[in-house]
Design an enzyme around this catalytic site. Structure first.
Site, PDB file in Angstrom:
ATOM      1  N   PHE A 114      -4.784 -23.403  24.246  1.00 60.35           N
ATOM      2  CA  PHE A 114      -5.188 -22.024  24.462  1.00 60.35           C
ATOM      3  C   PHE A 114      -5.169 -21.278  23.125  1.00 60.35           C
ATOM      4  O   PHE A 114      -4.436 -21.668  22.193  1.00 60.35           O
ATOM      5  CB  PHE A 114      -4.238 -21.315  25.443  1.00 60.35           C
ATOM      6  CG  PHE A 114      -4.422 -21.713  26.884  1.00 60.35           C
ATOM      7  CD1 PHE A 114      -4.952 -20.824  27.811  1.00 60.35           C
ATOM      8  CD2 PHE A 114      -4.060 -22.974  27.335  1.00 60.35           C
ATOM      9  CE1 PHE A 114      -5.118 -21.184  29.146  1.00 60.35           C
ATOM     10  CE2 PHE A 114      -4.226 -23.344  28.664  1.00 60.35           C
ATOM     11  CZ  PHE A 114      -4.760 -22.438  29.568  1.00 60.35           C
ATOM     12  N   LYS A 142      -6.689 -21.895  45.258  1.00 62.63           N
ATOM     13  CA  LYS A 142      -6.871 -22.691  44.049  1.00 62.63           C
ATOM     14  C   LYS A 142      -8.256 -22.517  43.436  1.00 62.63           C
ATOM     15  O   LYS A 142      -8.446 -22.594  42.231  1.00 62.63           O
ATOM     16  CB  LYS A 142      -6.628 -24.178  44.379  1.00 62.63           C
ATOM     17  CG  LYS A 142      -6.680 -25.110  43.180  1.00 62.63           C
ATOM     18  CD  LYS A 142      -6.283 -26.522  43.618  1.00 62.63           C
ATOM     19  CE  LYS A 142      -6.363 -27.510  42.461  1.00 62.63           C
ATOM     20  NZ  LYS A 142      -7.764 -27.802  42.089  1.00 62.63           N
ATOM     21  N   PHE A 187      -2.235 -33.388  41.313  1.00 66.90           N
ATOM     22  CA  PHE A 187      -1.010 -32.661  40.988  1.00 66.90           C
ATOM     23  C   PHE A 187      -0.237 -33.352  39.863  1.00 66.90           C
ATOM     24  O   PHE A 187      -0.825 -34.017  39.020  1.00 66.90           O
ATOM     25  CB  PHE A 187      -0.160 -32.448  42.234  1.00 66.90           C
ATOM     26  CG  PHE A 187      -0.782 -31.515  43.239  1.00 66.90           C
ATOM     27  CD1 PHE A 187      -1.278 -30.277  42.851  1.00 66.90           C
ATOM     28  CD2 PHE A 187      -0.890 -31.867  44.576  1.00 66.90           C
ATOM     29  CE1 PHE A 187      -1.866 -29.406  43.768  1.00 66.90           C
ATOM     30  CE2 PHE A 187      -1.474 -31.002  45.500  1.00 66.90           C
ATOM     31  CZ  PHE A 187      -1.959 -29.777  45.087  1.00 66.90           C
ATOM     32  N   THR A 202     -10.327 -30.855  34.151  1.00 63.62           N
ATOM     33  CA  THR A 202     -11.078 -30.464  32.959  1.00 63.62           C
ATOM     34  C   THR A 202     -10.865 -31.476  31.834  1.00 63.62           C
ATOM     35  O   THR A 202     -11.816 -31.879  31.150  1.00 63.62           O
ATOM     36  CB  THR A 202     -10.631 -29.064  32.499  1.00 63.62           C
ATOM     37  OG1 THR A 202     -10.823 -28.137  33.571  1.00 63.62           O
ATOM     38  CG2 THR A 202     -11.414 -28.599  31.283  1.00 63.62           C
ATOM     39  N   ALA A 221      -2.767 -34.811  47.246  1.00 63.73           N
ATOM     40  CA  ALA A 221      -1.705 -35.562  46.572  1.00 63.73           C
ATOM     41  C   ALA A 221      -0.314 -35.128  46.995  1.00 63.73           C
ATOM     42  O   ALA A 221       0.644 -35.874  46.806  1.00 63.73           O
ATOM     43  CB  ALA A 221      -1.848 -35.420  45.057  1.00 63.73           C
ATOM     44  N   ARG A 227     -11.920 -37.304  42.605  1.00 63.47           N
ATOM     45  CA  ARG A 227     -11.924 -36.984  44.028  1.00 63.47           C
ATOM     46  C   ARG A 227     -12.935 -35.877  44.315  1.00 63.47           C
ATOM     47  O   ARG A 227     -13.294 -35.100  43.442  1.00 63.47           O
ATOM     48  CB  ARG A 227     -10.545 -36.488  44.480  1.00 63.47           C
ATOM     49  CG  ARG A 227      -9.445 -37.526  44.422  1.00 63.47           C
ATOM     50  CD  ARG A 227      -8.120 -36.911  44.814  1.00 63.47           C
ATOM     51  NE  ARG A 227      -7.716 -35.855  43.886  1.00 63.47           N
ATOM     52  CZ  ARG A 227      -6.788 -34.948  44.145  1.00 63.47           C
ATOM     53  NH1 ARG A 227      -6.165 -34.949  45.304  1.00 63.47           N
ATOM     54  NH2 ARG A 227      -6.467 -34.039  43.254  1.00 63.47           N
TER      55      ARG A 227
END
Length: 556
Positions: free
Chosen positions: A381, A105, A301, A73, A273, A94
């Site tokens: 957040f 996930k 990751f 993101t 990864a 990717r």
């Protein structure tokens, strides 16, 4: 709040020809897959090879937690924000694997208003690259077993077959199987195994190959088995290279799509990864650099896995030199590392933050070892408090890192302006002195020890008996000068997924290793890492559906 897939489905996409035009790519250089996806023609790179390279920015993260970090993101939002600042930018990512999409996930196209689209296509079949890789992998497996069945002229020892079949799905029942059961004409009975497609050496080869000639040379070097004399048998000896290359002909070409704000996105290749090297293709990254002022790419990751492999494998083998690195964290993830339960992460807790921030600290220290300037960004957040944000900002600035807040999930490119400006400031004022972590001429054992002690923070490494045997075999056959690709859990800096924060006083256990001679690295297995994941008790697949109009729901 709308889900990611709702936002993506409501977006107004432009024709991929318009996206390409932003980078001066002509329509004749596109191979269209409908209106919103395209591959770049095989001769396109020759046309732009003399262009000056733009700047390369790597996005990486702290160790992933259930609280979420938002690395993809952030990558997408940063690319969008750079465009808003007048920079000719693109992102290089990717392709997602079907395994995580249907597993635990979910999709991997970014999130909120920082996504690449068409999101459903990307997360499912896309342009068929993974199917081609799966087919090429399994063709080689079929030709290997057929060779044994048809007289075994190469003297392959069925007990020493190393090549595994693959499927792009989490299916634990296929980890260990027996093939050849039935009649004599049904094949030679032996133990076999499946891995997930993104762990296949062919995926790594596709992502590291410069062109078709390089691809075929690498495919030919794949070690599929050992003969009765203990010598390696390759794909070239099985005469499988031409047919495999034919299957990969189109998959080798980089894909072009767009973000929600129509920023060009080169999405190509997808090695895991924690198992493989975790980076998109060299071809896609190099192509983007020839067309842009700034290219934003990512590695999978946490920085202990993706970034280390990006630097020590992808950059070393391709000649790429990153100009800056963005390290993504969240207040929630750092509090989780400080011992806060997931349900309490929304409450202010500077004390827990001060304990958990050691994970961020270690990643900063690690990235500095590669000589690349760092920007730390917090994926913000609504529950984050001013006291928490200021604590992290001060912590980062004390360590000579630019710091920026990111609100790209909520606001898209506009929410990434602070981060984009911090990245531009870093590119303008700080020089990258990139260098890999270790010398290729060192022994495999010392390369592993360097990564374990320098990056993970281990005291030392320990070899299981199988790993010692494999190490002797690999070095004895002349592969000792290859880089190492560490297969380790992603949740901890250590090889124990339960050790959060910044573990100390531990050794890393090397359970086994094998050579990916075509890709050009040695895969080192630590702990209980598996190359074929399994589905969770409640797979994400249970919530995915499609209506009579073809509208998909629940993908993310």
């Amino acid at each position: 709040m709308k889900t990611d897939i709702q936002i993506a489905q409501e977006a107004e996409l432009v024709h991929i020809k318009e996206v390409a035009a932003q980078l001066d790519i002509q329509e004749d250089d596109l191979e269209l897959y409908g209106k919103y996806k395209a591959k770049l023609s095989s001769g396109f790179m020759d046309k732009i090879k003399d262009n000056e390279d733009g700047k390369l920015v790597l996005v990486t993260a702290i160790n992933p937690t259930p609280a979420g970090e938002g690395k993809t993101t952030t990558s997408v939002g940063l690319g969008q924000a750079l465009g808003k600042l007048g920079k000719k930018s693109a992102i290089a990512l990717r392709e997602p694997s079907l395994g995580p999409c249907f597993g635990i996930k979910g999709g991997a196209a970014g999130g909120g208003y920082a996504q690449v689209v068409p999101m459903e296509d990307l997360n499912l079949h896309f342009t068929g690259d993974f199917h081609a890789i799966t087919s090429a992998n399994n063709l080689l497996a079929a030709m290997l077993d057929n060779h044994i069945q048809q007289g075994n002229a190469l003297g392959i020892d069925p007990r020493q077959v190393t090549w595994k079949r693959c499927v792009d799905m989490n299916d634990r029942a296929l980890r260990n199987i027996v093939i050849g059961l039935g009649r004599k004409v049904d094949g030679v009975v032996r133990e076999d195994h499946f891995i997930i497609t993104v762990a296949s050496e062919i995926m790594a080869i596709l992502c590291l190959a410069n062109d078709m000639e390089d691809l075929k040379e690498r495919l030919g070097k794949i070690v599929v088995a050992y003969n009765y004399e203990g010598k390696p048998v390759t794909a070239a000896e099985l005469k499988a290279v031409g047919a495999m290359a034919a299957l990969l002909k189109d998959a080798l070409k980089p894909n072009l799509i767009q973000t929600l704000e129509h920023t060009p996105a080169f999405v190509h290749g997808g090695p895991f990864a924690n198992i493989a090297h975790g980076c998109n293709s060299v071809q896609a990254t190099k192509m983007a650099l020839k067309l842009c002022d700034i290219v934003v790419t990512e590695a999978g990751f946490g920085a202990d896995l993706g970034a280390e492999k990006f630097f020590d494998i992808k950059c070393r083998k391709s000649g790429l030199k990153p100009d800056a690195v963005v390290l993504v964290a969240t207040v929630r993830a750092l509090k989780y590392n400080g011992g806060v339960a997931k349900e309490d992460l929304g409450k202010e807790n500077v004390e827990a933050l001060s304990k958990g921030i050691v994970n961020l600290e270690k990643h900063i220290e690690n990235l500095k070892k590669f000589g690349v300037p760092i920007v730390v960004t917090l994926n913000q957040f609504v529950s984050d408090t001013e006291a928490e944000l200021n604590f992290i900002k001060h912590f980062c600035e004390e360590r000579d890192c630019e710091f920026a807040l990111s609100q790209v999930w909520e606001k898209g490119g506009e929410g990434g302006m602070e981060l984009a400006k911090a990245v531009l400031k870093t590119l303008e004022t700080k020089e990258s002195n990139f260098a890999p972590l270790y010398d290729l001429d060192d022994t495999i054992e010392n390369k592993i020890r360097t990564i374990a002690t320098e990056i993970y923070g281990a005291d030392d490494i320990k070899f299981a008996p199988a790993a010692k045997k494999s190490l002797a075999l690999i070095e004895g056959q002349g592969f000792g000068n290859l880089p190492v690709c560490m297969a380790k859990n992603q949740y901890s800096l250590s090889d124990d997924a339960t050790k959060l924060g910044r573990p100390t006083g531990f050794d890393v256990t090397i359970s086994d290793m094998y050579v990916n001679a075509g890709a050009g690295f040695v895969v080192v297995l630590t702990g209980d890492i598996m190359t074929m994941p399994g589905l969770p008790k409640k797979p994400a697949a249970e919530g995915i559906d499609v209506d009579e109009n073809g509208m998909i729901t629940g993908l993310f």
